[in-house]
Structures are given as structure tokens and as C-alpha cells.
Scaffold this motif. Structure first.
Motif, PDB file in Angstrom:
ATOM      1  N   ARG A 107      -3.580  -0.213  11.883  1.00 13.57           N
ATOM      2  CA  ARG A 107      -2.689  -1.237  12.434  1.00 13.57           C
ATOM      3  C   ARG A 107      -3.167  -1.697  13.809  1.00 13.57           C
ATOM      4  O   ARG A 107      -2.958  -2.845  14.186  1.00 13.57           O
ATOM      5  N   LYS A 151       0.845  -1.207   0.000  1.00  9.87           N
ATOM      6  CA  LYS A 151       0.000   0.000   0.000  1.00  9.87           C
ATOM      7  C   LYS A 151       0.880   1.257   0.000  1.00  9.87           C
ATOM      8  O   LYS A 151       0.675   2.180  -0.788  1.00  9.87           O
ATOM      9  N   ASN A 152       1.905   1.280   0.858  1.00 13.02           N
ATOM     10  CA  ASN A 152       2.679   2.505   1.058  1.00 13.02           C
ATOM     11  C   ASN A 152       3.723   2.753  -0.020  1.00 13.02           C
ATOM     12  O   ASN A 152       4.375   3.798  -0.013  1.00 13.02           O
ATOM     13  N   ARG A 172      -4.630  10.501   4.821  1.00 15.34           N
ATOM     14  CA  ARG A 172      -3.529  11.445   4.945  1.00 15.34           C
ATOM     15  C   ARG A 172      -2.563  11.308   3.770  1.00 15.34           C
ATOM     16  O   ARG A 172      -1.950  12.284   3.325  1.00 15.34           O
ATOM     17  N   VAL A 232       8.554   6.865  16.519  1.00 15.48           N
ATOM     18  CA  VAL A 232       8.024   7.557  15.328  1.00 15.48           C
ATOM     19  C   VAL A 232       6.691   8.218  15.648  1.00 15.48           C
ATOM     20  O   VAL A 232       6.475   9.394  15.380  1.00 15.48           O
ATOM     21  N   ASP A 268       4.615   0.621  12.006  1.00 11.00           N
ATOM     22  CA  ASP A 268       3.383   0.008  11.489  1.00 11.00           C
ATOM     23  C   ASP A 268       3.225  -1.439  11.928  1.00 11.00           C
ATOM     24  O   ASP A 268       2.215  -2.065  11.608  1.00 11.00           O
ATOM     25  N   THR A 294      10.817  11.937   7.237  1.00 11.04           N
ATOM     26  CA  THR A 294       9.431  11.787   6.789  1.00 11.04           C
ATOM     27  C   THR A 294       9.401  10.965   5.513  1.00 11.04           C
ATOM     28  O   THR A 294      10.058  11.301   4.515  1.00 11.04           O
ATOM     29  N   VAL A 295       8.593   9.892   5.524  1.00 10.34           N
ATOM     30  CA  VAL A 295       8.504   8.999   4.363  1.00 10.34           C
ATOM     31  C   VAL A 295       7.797   9.700   3.206  1.00 10.34           C
ATOM     32  O   VAL A 295       8.363   9.869   2.124  1.00 10.34           O
ATOM     33  N   THR A 296       6.579  10.166   3.423  1.00 10.71           N
ATOM     34  CA  THR A 296       5.854  10.792   2.306  1.00 10.71           C
ATOM     35  C   THR A 296       6.456  12.155   1.973  1.00 10.71           C
ATOM     36  O   THR A 296       6.359  12.620   0.832  1.00 10.71           O
ATOM     37  N   ARG A 343       0.027  14.708  12.952  1.00 10.20           N
ATOM     38  CA  ARG A 343       0.633  14.384  11.654  1.00 10.20           C
ATOM     39  C   ARG A 343       0.964  15.657  10.871  1.00 10.20           C
ATOM     40  O   ARG A 343       0.347  15.965   9.874  1.00 10.20           O
ATOM     41  N   PRO A 344       1.938  16.447  11.340  1.00 10.31           N
ATOM     42  CA  PRO A 344       2.255  17.694  10.618  1.00 10.31           C
ATOM     43  C   PRO A 344       2.868  17.410   9.244  1.00 10.31           C
ATOM     44  O   PRO A 344       3.307  16.279   8.983  1.00 10.31           O
ATOM     45  N   ILE A 345       2.900  18.418   8.372  1.00 13.17           N
ATOM     46  CA  ILE A 345       3.595  18.264   7.085  1.00 13.17           C
ATOM     47  C   ILE A 345       4.578  19.415   6.878  1.00 13.17           C
ATOM     48  O   ILE A 345       4.921  19.773   5.741  1.00 13.17           O
ATOM     49  N   ASP A 346       5.065  19.972   7.989  1.00 13.02           N
ATOM     50  CA  ASP A 346       5.994  21.104   7.897  1.00 13.02           C
ATOM     51  C   ASP A 346       7.248  20.770   7.083  1.00 13.02           C
ATOM     52  O   ASP A 346       7.765  21.611   6.336  1.00 13.02           O
ATOM     53  N   LEU A 347       7.720  19.524   7.187  1.00  6.78           N
ATOM     54  CA  LEU A 347       8.950  19.158   6.462  1.00  6.78           C
ATOM     55  C   LEU A 347       8.691  19.096   4.950  1.00  6.78           C
ATOM     56  O   LEU A 347       9.543  19.484   4.141  1.00  6.78           O
TER      57      LEU A 347
HETATM   58  C1  EPZ Z   1       4.231   6.942   6.265  1.00  8.26           C
HETATM   59  O1  EPZ Z   1       3.433   7.967   6.829  1.00  8.26           O
HETATM   60  C2  EPZ Z   1       3.342   5.711   6.180  1.00  8.26           C
HETATM   61  N1  EPZ Z   1       2.193   6.014   5.321  1.00  8.26           N
HETATM   62  C3  EPZ Z   1       2.842   5.346   7.578  1.00  8.26           C
HETATM   63  O2  EPZ Z   1       2.070   4.154   7.467  1.00  8.26           O
HETATM   64  C4  EPZ Z   1       4.061   5.062   8.454  1.00  8.26           C
HETATM   65  O3  EPZ Z   1       3.621   4.776   9.776  1.00  8.26           O
HETATM   66  C5  EPZ Z   1       4.979   6.285   8.470  1.00  8.26           C
HETATM   67  O4  EPZ Z   1       5.352   6.640   7.125  1.00  8.26           O
HETATM   68  C6  EPZ Z   1       6.259   6.035   9.259  1.00  8.26           C
HETATM   69  O5  EPZ Z   1       6.957   4.960   8.682  1.00  8.26           O
HETATM   70  C7  EPZ Z   1       2.387   6.029   3.976  1.00  8.26           C
HETATM   71  O6  EPZ Z   1       3.470   5.800   3.483  1.00  8.26           O
HETATM   72  C8  EPZ Z   1       1.178   6.310   3.143  1.00  8.26           C
HETATM   73  P1  EPZ Z   1       6.177  10.354   8.288  1.00  8.26           P
HETATM   74  P2  EPZ Z   1       3.965   9.486   6.828  1.00  8.26           P
HETATM   75  O7  EPZ Z   1       6.004  11.616   7.544  1.00  8.26           O
HETATM   76  O8  EPZ Z   1       4.831   9.718   5.682  1.00  8.26           O
HETATM   77  C9  EPZ Z   1       6.655  13.481  11.817  1.00  8.26           C
HETATM   78  C10 EPZ Z   1       0.174   2.790   7.756  1.00  8.26           C
HETATM   79  O9  EPZ Z   1      -0.284   2.277   8.788  1.00  8.26           O
HETATM   80  N2  EPZ Z   1       6.569  14.476  10.736  1.00  8.26           N
HETATM   81  O10 EPZ Z   1       7.316   9.472   7.967  1.00  8.26           O
HETATM   82  O11 EPZ Z   1       2.786  10.364   7.021  1.00  8.26           O
HETATM   83  C11 EPZ Z   1       5.360  12.703  11.990  1.00  8.26           C
HETATM   84  O12 EPZ Z   1       4.474  13.381  12.862  1.00  8.26           O
HETATM   85  C12 EPZ Z   1       0.664   4.228   7.788  1.00  8.26           C
HETATM   86  O13 EPZ Z   1       0.288   2.217   6.651  1.00  8.26           O
HETATM   87  C13 EPZ Z   1       6.848  15.806  11.014  1.00  8.26           C
HETATM   88  O14 EPZ Z   1       7.141  16.162  12.152  1.00  8.26           O
HETATM   89  O15 EPZ Z   1       4.852   9.506   8.156  1.00  8.26           O
HETATM   90  C14 EPZ Z   1       5.845  11.389  12.577  1.00  8.26           C
HETATM   91  O16 EPZ Z   1       6.031  11.536  13.977  1.00  8.26           O
HETATM   92  C15 EPZ Z   1       0.410   4.897   9.145  1.00  8.26           C
HETATM   93  N3  EPZ Z   1       6.775  16.718  10.010  1.00  8.26           N
HETATM   94  C16 EPZ Z   1       7.216  11.177  11.917  1.00  8.26           C
HETATM   95  O17 EPZ Z   1       7.616  12.479  11.456  1.00  8.26           O
HETATM   96  C17 EPZ Z   1       6.464  16.358   8.722  1.00  8.26           C
HETATM   97  O18 EPZ Z   1       6.424  17.237   7.832  1.00  8.26           O
HETATM   98  C18 EPZ Z   1       7.170  10.234  10.716  1.00  8.26           C
HETATM   99  O19 EPZ Z   1       6.156  10.689   9.856  1.00  8.26           O
HETATM  100  C19 EPZ Z   1       6.198  14.996   8.455  1.00  8.26           C
HETATM  101  C20 EPZ Z   1       6.257  14.076   9.474  1.00  8.26           C
END
Ligand code: EPZ
Length: 441
Positions: free
Chosen positions: A374, A22-23, A93, A330, A308, A166-168, A122-126
């Protein structure tokens, strides 16, 4: 709304193939809108999240259609909008993955800020900092991100935040950087296999990306990408979930069409907790333990234990012969599954971003409520390992990320029924001397 009714106490055994990830699929579908021509994706799982993103792309004017089983065609030729509205983004998201591709293709994007969710803030500041570093003007107005860029310029982008990378966010910057002038270096990039799969797809479309899978990725801007065919990697989180279910029920399971190297830390934890594991290049076999051993672990970015999989491992360790201490670096609030597991008789106490799991000899079935993707999987695993019957409501959470899970578990000997959730379908527990019986007034 659907619910599961699970008869616990049956060991899972047999073999099955894992679905596409999925991811990995979601960011690749989003990236396809920035590519010229029709992308063909194979091994696309039938999931609610895939349907949600397909609807979002269709609303943008992208033509998305399913072909033979498991294949998806994505043709952005008719794209006419750059607006991803709140109604769709709030349900998933990962819709934020269209941000970079829209700025890359149309020079502008108007994407709703994703709401909060049950696993935490779930911020997206990065993401926004990265796009700004590439020359986009980014502002937030009335709950929407407005990003514009006449011309993206290569730059060094640093993606480490207080909770790590951040993954996404890495996915968004990867796509945008392909269309920037000059060279982009992403520092503190996510190393997850799903990011690597996106980079592999983009390189197949003519991008020049190197270092993916490491914290430093280099992208030479090429200005244009040509659609290609791509097969999505297997879902390592689904694979981990099924392996943990087999371990929790003391069963034997062989998973095929899986990438064992994507799961090494999970396999290590399963061995430490008493399971026997055998690995070949595309399959994993597990024999669950007679007695589950306690294990401490920390959920962290790849290649560590995936966040996850934290809830699912917690369900397994709730019946260990001893105490396990786990931490989630995380998502420090990702513990919605704990109160529900305790309804089955688990003895788990949360302390900040940690949980202390005192193993109990047995769990007993109960009515449960799913809360997020999850956590729902953790409840299914615990219900399979519990004695008697459990019901799990709001199973739509599970359908977001698992393809026909009840059919897969039933094929492995699990007793899992999907029913429409209505009072009539719930067999009420028969009053017995052990249950508190309300005295009539
Ligand atoms: C991806 O989410 C996955 N989703 C998540 O899987 C997974 O849990 C997560 O990565 C961590 O591995 C998809 O790929 C669609 P992050 P993502 O940005 O990208 C903080 C599932 O169950 N952060 O890597 O949204 C954030 O709050 C889902 O399949 C910032 O501070 O996660 C978190 O604490 C759930 N600023 C950490 O970083 C930002 O701009 C990791 O978040 C972005 C994130």
C-alpha cells in the motif's frame, strides 16, 4: 525487477471496473481445501499473491487451475500434505489462512510462522488461541506452528487483541468451527466485507454461519462441506486507491462493479477533503477538488477508515491547503511511505502511531523506492500528482495486490510506464544550478 516511470501533472478521467478483492479471494481459496469437491471461484484477480497461494495449495496436493478469464478451479481431492513451508509463507503472510482449513480437513497442520514485514509486527497468537479453544493442541517448534486435533469441539472464542480483532484470524476460526462438533460463538470477530464474503461462500457449501459482518458470529458445526460456485466481492481497497488517485490529480472517474457500501467512510473523507462524489447501487463517480482540504482521520477496523488506505490518503493530503493529522490504530508502524513522500517535497512528520501532514502547494518528481504493497500505491498517487517525472523501483510490491495498475492508470490518462529496472532505463536528472553538483577532487 520492474520499475514505474511516471510523468506527473495529468488529471485522471474516464471509467473502469474494479477487480475482485484480494483479501476476500485468498481466505476463500484456502478454505476450499477443506471442502469436498471442486470449488469454482469467479472474479479472481491476476495478482502475485493469488499465484503464491495457488503454488502453496498445489504443493499440498490441491489441484488449482485458471479457467476462463477471472475464474479459478480448486479441487482438494488429491491433498497429501499438511506442511506450508517457510519459503512460501515468508513471501506472503496471508498463507497463514491455510491453518484452520488444514486442521479441519486433515486434523493436523504444520505452518511456518509468517515473518515480520514492513508494516510492523504481525503475530498470530489470536489464531492459535482460537484453534486451541476449539480443542486443537497447538505448539511452536523451530519457527513452525504445529496444530493437531482428532476432533474439534464447538466453543466460545474471543478474538480481541491489543490492536483490536484479527481479520485472517477470524477467517481461520470460521472455517475450523464449521467442522467442530456443536456450536461455536466468535466474540470480537472481524466485521470486514472480506470475512462476510468467506462466510457467504462457506454457507453456499452447506455451512450454518450467522452474524457474519457483526462482532458476534455463530457457527453450527456440520462436519462436512460440499464445493460450490462463488463470485468474489469487488476490491474495496483497489477502488479506494483509484478514487484517491483521481482526487489527487483533480480528475473525474467513474468506478463500475463496485460495492459503495463497503467504502462509506472513505467516500466521506474524500468529500471532506473537497471531492464531489455520486453513488449508485454498483458505481461510484468522483470529481477531484481544485483545492484539497486538510482532513484528520484515524485508520481502524471496519467500518472505519481501512489501514490499507491510510498511505494513499496521506499522499492525497500531502498537497492539502492546511495541516492534517492522521493515526493508524491497526498497524502503528505503517509509515514506510513517509520518507519517500518527503523526497517528492511533502512535509510530513511521524509521531508514534500518528503523522502530521503539513500540506504543500506542489510536489516535484524524484526517484523513489517502493517498500510494501500500500506504500507503493501511495507513491504512485503522489507521483501522478507531482510535477515532472518520478521513477518507482521494486514495483513487485505493487504487483502483489493490484492487477495491471499501470494499464488501468494509462487508460485513464495517467502517464505510467513499466520498465525493467536497470541503470540504463533511468533518465538521470540533468545537472542544473539548483542541483548540488559534486566538485571534482
Ligand atoms: C488482514 O491482515 C489484511 N490481509 C491486511 O491487508 C489488513 O491490513 C489487515 O487485515 C487489517 O485490516 C489479508 O486479509 C490477507 P489482522 P491480517 O490479523 O489478518 C494484530 C493488504 O495490504 N494481531 O487483522 O494479517 C496485528 O499485529 C494487507 O492487503 C495480533 O495481535 O491483519 C495487527 O496490529 C496488509 N494477533 C492487528 O491485530 C494476532 O493473532 C490486525 O491484524 C493477529 C493480529
Amino acid at each position: 525487477m520492474d520499475m514505474f516511470v511516471v510523468q506527473g501533472g495529468h488529471a485522471l478521467s474516464g471509467s473502469l471496473s474494479v477487480s475482485g478483492a484480494k483479501n476476500a479471494c485468498l481466505p476463500i481459496m484456502a478454505a476450499a481445501l477443506a471442502v469436498d469437491g471442486c470449488t469454482t471461484l469467479h472474479r479472481v484477480p491476476q495478482l502475485a499473491d493469488v499465484r503464491t497461494l495457488s503454488s502453496l495449495l498445489t504443493k499440498l496436493g490441491v489441484n488449482v487451475r485458471r479457467e476462463a478469464a477471472g475464474s479459478l478451479l480448486i479441487d482438494p481431492t488429491g491433498i497429501r500434505s499438511s506442511i506450508a513451508d517457510y519459503d512460501l509463507v515468508r513471501t506472503m503472510r496471508a498463507s497463514v489462512c491455510v491453518l484452520g482449513p488444514l486442521v479441519a480437513r486433515l486434523g493436523r497442520a504444520c505452518v511456518s510462522l509468517p515473518g515480520g514485514c514492513n508494516i510492523g509486527h504481525r503475530p498470530i497468537d489470536l489464531h492459535l488461541k482460537g484453534l486451541a479453544a476449539l480443542g486443537a493442541s497447538v505448539r511452536i517448534e523451530r519457527g513452525y506452528v504445529l496444530a493437531e486435533a482428532n476432533r474439534l469441539k464447538g466453543a466460545t472464542v474471543h478474538l480481541a487483541g491489543p490492536q483490536g480483532t484479527t481479520v485472517t484470524g477470524t477467517c481461520n476460526i470460521l472455517v475450523a468451527a464449521c467442522f467442530a462438533e456443536g456450536t461455536t460463538r466468535i466474540e470480537a470477530a472481524a466485521c470486514e466485507p472480506e470475512v462476510v464474503d468467506l462466510a457467504d461462500y462457506l454457507n453456499r457449501c452447506g455451512a450454518r454461519i450467522s452474524g457474519h459482518g457483526t462482532p458476534e458470529i455463530t457457527i453450527e458445526g456440520v462436519g462436512q462441506l460440499q464445493a460450490a460456485e462463488h463470485t468474489v466481492i469487488p476490491d474495496r481497497i483497489e477502488a479506494a486507491t483509484l478514487l484517491i488517485a483521481a482526487a489527487a490529480t483533480g480528475g473525474t472517474l467513474q468506478l463500475n462493479e463496485v460495492e459503495p457500501r463497503h467504502l462509506l467512510t472513505v467516500l466521506h473523507i474524500l468529500q471532506e477533503s473537497g471531492s464531489r462524489i455520486e453513488v449508485s447501487d454498483r458505481s461510484i463517480s468522483i470529481t477531484g477538488p481544485q483545492e484539497i482540504q486538510p482532513v484528520d482521520f484515524v485508520a481502524q477496523p471496519y467500518p472505519g477508515i481501512p489501514t490499507d488506505v491510510q498511505a494513499q490518503l496521506t499522499a492525497l493530503l500531502s498537497r492539502a491547503r492546511g495541516t492534517s493529522i492522521i493515526r493508524d490504530l491497526v498497524f502503528p508502524d505503517r509509515f514506510m511511505h513517509i520518507p519517500e513522500l518527503c523526497r517528492l517535497g511533502a512535509d510530513i512528520r511521524r509521531e508514534g502511531n500518528s503523522a502530521i501532514i503539513r500540506g504543500v502547494p506542489r510536489l516535484s518528481g524524484a526517484p523513489l523506492m517502493a517498500s510494501d504493497l500500500r506504500a507503493s500505491a501511495a507513491l504512485v498517487i503522489a507521483a501522478l500528482a507531482a510535477e515532472q517525472e518520478s521513477s518507482i523501483r521494486r514495483i513487485y510490491h505493487l504487483d502483489r495486490g493490484y492487477e495491471q495498475l499501470e494499464l488501468k492508470l494509462t487508460a485513464l490518462g495517467g502517464h505510467v510506464q513499466r520498465l525493467v529496472d536497470s541503470p540504463a532505463s533511468l533518465p538521470l536528472p540533468q545537472p542544473a544550478e539548483s542541483l548540488p553538483v559534486r566538485k571534482s577532487a
